[in-house]
Design a protein around this motif. Structure first.
Motif, PDB file in Angstrom:
ATOM      1  N   TYR A  97     -34.677  17.167  13.894  1.00  0.00           N
ATOM      2  CA  TYR A  97     -33.620  16.817  12.942  1.00  0.00           C
ATOM      3  C   TYR A  97     -34.218  16.400  11.606  1.00  0.00           C
ATOM      4  O   TYR A  97     -33.770  16.851  10.537  1.00  0.00           O
ATOM      5  N   ASN A  98     -35.227  15.543  11.627  1.00  0.00           N
ATOM      6  CA  ASN A  98     -35.844  15.062  10.390  1.00  0.00           C
ATOM      7  C   ASN A  98     -36.515  16.196   9.621  1.00  0.00           C
ATOM      8  O   ASN A  98     -36.446  16.237   8.386  1.00  0.00           O
ATOM      9  N   GLN A  99     -37.174  17.094  10.332  1.00  0.00           N
ATOM     10  CA  GLN A  99     -37.816  18.220   9.662  1.00  0.00           C
ATOM     11  C   GLN A  99     -36.780  19.094   8.960  1.00  0.00           C
ATOM     12  O   GLN A  99     -36.984  19.541   7.827  1.00  0.00           O
ATOM     13  N   ASN A 100     -35.655  19.335   9.613  1.00  0.00           N
ATOM     14  CA  ASN A 100     -34.596  20.134   8.996  1.00  0.00           C
ATOM     15  C   ASN A 100     -33.969  19.395   7.817  1.00  0.00           C
ATOM     16  O   ASN A 100     -33.656  20.002   6.787  1.00  0.00           O
ATOM     17  N   GLU A 104     -33.718  20.811   4.046  1.00  0.00           N
ATOM     18  CA  GLU A 104     -32.458  20.945   3.318  1.00  0.00           C
ATOM     19  C   GLU A 104     -32.543  20.230   1.960  1.00  0.00           C
ATOM     20  O   GLU A 104     -32.076  20.758   0.938  1.00  0.00           O
ATOM     21  N   TYR A 105     -33.126  19.057   1.967  1.00  0.00           N
ATOM     22  CA  TYR A 105     -33.304  18.316   0.707  1.00  0.00           C
ATOM     23  C   TYR A 105     -34.183  19.104  -0.262  1.00  0.00           C
ATOM     24  O   TYR A 105     -33.854  19.235  -1.452  1.00  0.00           O
ATOM     25  N   PHE A 319     -29.964  33.009  10.500  1.00  0.00           N
ATOM     26  CA  PHE A 319     -30.452  32.806   9.137  1.00  0.00           C
ATOM     27  C   PHE A 319     -30.622  31.311   8.898  1.00  0.00           C
ATOM     28  O   PHE A 319     -29.655  30.544   8.977  1.00  0.00           O
ATOM     29  N   SER A 320     -31.840  30.877   8.615  1.00  0.00           N
ATOM     30  CA  SER A 320     -32.156  29.454   8.560  1.00  0.00           C
ATOM     31  C   SER A 320     -32.295  28.936   7.129  1.00  0.00           C
ATOM     32  O   SER A 320     -32.304  29.713   6.168  1.00  0.00           O
ATOM     33  N   THR A 321     -32.441  27.610   7.026  1.00  0.00           N
ATOM     34  CA  THR A 321     -32.686  26.981   5.726  1.00  0.00           C
ATOM     35  C   THR A 321     -34.009  27.447   5.136  1.00  0.00           C
ATOM     36  O   THR A 321     -34.145  27.616   3.923  1.00  0.00           O
ATOM     37  N   THR A 322     -34.995  27.677   6.023  1.00  0.00           N
ATOM     38  CA  THR A 322     -36.297  28.188   5.568  1.00  0.00           C
ATOM     39  C   THR A 322     -36.154  29.557   4.922  1.00  0.00           C
ATOM     40  O   THR A 322     -36.768  29.835   3.880  1.00  0.00           O
ATOM     41  N   ASP A 323     -35.326  30.413   5.512  1.00  0.00           N
ATOM     42  CA  ASP A 323     -35.087  31.738   4.924  1.00  0.00           C
ATOM     43  C   ASP A 323     -34.464  31.610   3.536  1.00  0.00           C
ATOM     44  O   ASP A 323     -34.849  32.332   2.607  1.00  0.00           O
ATOM     45  N   SER A 324     -33.512  30.688   3.400  1.00  0.00           N
ATOM     46  CA  SER A 324     -32.882  30.475   2.088  1.00  0.00           C
ATOM     47  C   SER A 324     -33.907  30.010   1.061  1.00  0.00           C
ATOM     48  O   SER A 324     -33.924  30.493  -0.082  1.00  0.00           O
TER      49      SER A 324
END
Length: 363
Positions: A97-100, A104-105, A319-324
Motif C-alpha cells: 500500500y505504501n509503495q503504491n 501515486e504521489y 494498467f498500473s500507476t507505473t505505466d502511467s
C-alpha cells in the motif's frame, strides 16, 4: 482529531515554514532573484518533494490510521487504490500500500509540475504586458502562490467529494481534458497577447474599485488624498490568481486520474506549486526555446483524459500507476528532447521592463 487532520495540519505548517524561508531568507539581500538563487530554490523544493515521497513509502499508512487488515481494505476500497491485500499478512500488505501511495504521489507531482510550465507562459505574458519591474516579480509570485494554495485546497476536497458521490463525473472530467488537450494542440502556434485595456479583471476592477494609474514601488495599495486605491501591481496579482484558477480546472482533474485520495492529490499539487516561483525565474528567459513543449502538454492532457474515460477497461487490463508514470515522463521527455535537437530559428521573447505606466487604468 483524526490522523488525516493531524497529517494535513502538519503538512500545511511545513509548507508555510518553507514559504517564510523563501520570503525572509532567500530574498532578503536583494529585490531581484538571480539564476543562482532560483536554481538553489528549485533544487531545494524538488529535494523536499522527493523526501516526502520516501516518507509516504515508509509511513503512508499513518495518514489514514491504518492498523488492521479491515481498515486497510476500507481505505483501498474508498480511494480505489490498485493494491492487492495479502490475507493474514498486515505488514506485507501495508508495504504494498505504501509503495503504491508513494508512486501515486510521484506521478501526480510530475503531472502538476509539467502543467505548471504552461502557467509560466501566461505569467510571462502578464508581466510583459503590464510592464511589471523585474524587482517586483518575486513579491507578486509569492503572494500568488499563497493564494493558489488556498484555492487548490478548496478545489481538491470539493472535487473529491463530488467524485465520491457521483462517480460518473470522472467521465465529464475526462472528456473535458481530451477537449482541452486537442484545443491546446491546434492553438499551439497562436501568438497569445494580453490586452491590458480589455482584460476582464482590469475592467471589473475599474468599474467597482478605486484604481491608481501608476505603479508605486512594490505596493499593492496606496493612499492618496485620504482615499485607498489599488495599484496596477495588485491588478497583476489578481490576474495571476485568476489564471491559476483557470489552470486548476485542468490540472486537478488530471491528478484525480492518478489517485482518488484527496490528500495525495493535495500534497503533490502543493509541492509542485511552491516550486513554480523558482521555476519561473529559471525558465522565463528561455521558455520559448522549448518549441514542442506545448505539444507535449497537449498530448499529456489528452492521454490523461482518455485514461479517465476508459479507466474501467484499463483496470481490467492491469494498467498500473507505473505505466502511467512511464508514459507521462516519456511524453514530457520527448517534447523537451525534440525542442533541444530541433530548435526554432527565431528570436526568443525576452522579458523587458517597460517604464511606461498603464495610463488606461483610471484613478
Amino acid at each position: 482529531m483524526t490522523n488525516e487532520s493531524i497529517f494535513l495540519l502538519g503538512f500545511i505548517a511545513f509548507i508555510l515554514i518553507i514559504l517564510a524561508l523563501d520570503l525572509g531568507l532567500l530574498n532578503k539581500k536583494s529585490d531581484t532573484v538571480s539564476m543562482k538563487q532560483a536554481g538553489l530554490m528549485s533544487f531545494f523544493v524538488v529535494a523536499l518533494s522527493m523526501c516526502f515521497y520516501f516518507v509516504l513509502t515508509h509511513y503512508g499508512h499513518l495518514l489514514h490510521g491504518i492498523d488492521s487488515i479491515e481498515k486497510l481494505q476500507e481505505v483501498i476500497s474508498r480511494h480505489h487504490h490498485p493494491v492487492k491485500i495479502i490475507p493474514g499478512d498486515l505488514g506485507s500488505s501495508i508495504y504494498l500500500y505504501n509503495q503504491n501511495l508513494g508512486l501515486e504521489y510521484l506521478t501526480g507531482y510530475v503531472v502538476e509540475y509539467a502543467l505548471s510550465v504552461d502557467n509560466i507562459f501566461v505569467i510571462v505574458l502578464v508581466f510583459t504586458a503590464f510592464g511589471v519591474a523585474p524587482r517586483n516579480y518575486h513579491r507578486v509570485l509569492f503572494w500568488g502562490i499563497l493564494g493558489a494554495i488556498v484555492m487548490r485546497f478548496l478545489f481538491i476536497f470539493l472535487g473529491a467529494a463530488l467524485i465520491h458521490k457521483f462517480e460518473w463525473i470522472m467521465y465529464v472530467f475526462g472528456a473535458f481534458l481530451v477537449f482541452t488537450g486537442i484545443k491546446m494542440f491546434f492553438d499551439k502556434d497562436n501568438d497569445d497577447k494580453i490586452d491590458t485595456q480589455k482584460h476582464p479583471v482590469v475592467k471589473f476592477a475599474n468599474r467597482y474599485f478605486k484604481v491608481h494609474n501608476h505603479f508605486v514601488g512594490n505596493k499593492f495599495f496606496v493612499k492618496i488624498n485620504g482615499i485607498t486605491k489599488m495599484t496596477p501591481l495588485f491588478l497583476v496579482l489578481i490576474i495571476i490568481e485568476f489564471t491559476d484558477l483557470i489552470f486548476a480546472v485542468d490540472s486537478i482533474p488530471a491528478i484525480f486520474s492518478v489517485t482518488k485520495d484527496p490528500y495525495i492529490v493535495f500534497f503533490s499539487n502543493i509541492f509542485a506549486i511552491i516550486g513554480l516561483r523558482s521555476m519561473f525565474f529559471l525558465l522565463a528567459g528561455v521558455i520559448d526555446k522549448f518549441r514542442f513543449l506545448k505539444i507535449g502538454l497537449a498530448l499529456l492532457l489528452t492521454f490523461i483524459g482518455l485514461k479517465m474515460l476508459f479507466h474501467e477497461y484499463l483496470d481490467r487490463l492491469g494498467f498500473s500507476t507505473t505505466d502511467s508514470l512511464f508514459i507521462i515522463v516519456g511524453i514530457l521527455g520527448g517534447s523537451i528532447f525534440l525542442s533541444l535537437v530541433l530548435p526554432e530559428h527565431k528570436k526568443a521573447r525576452k522579458l523587458k521592463y517597460n517604464p511606461k505606466n498603464d495610463d488606461h487604468l483610471r484613478k
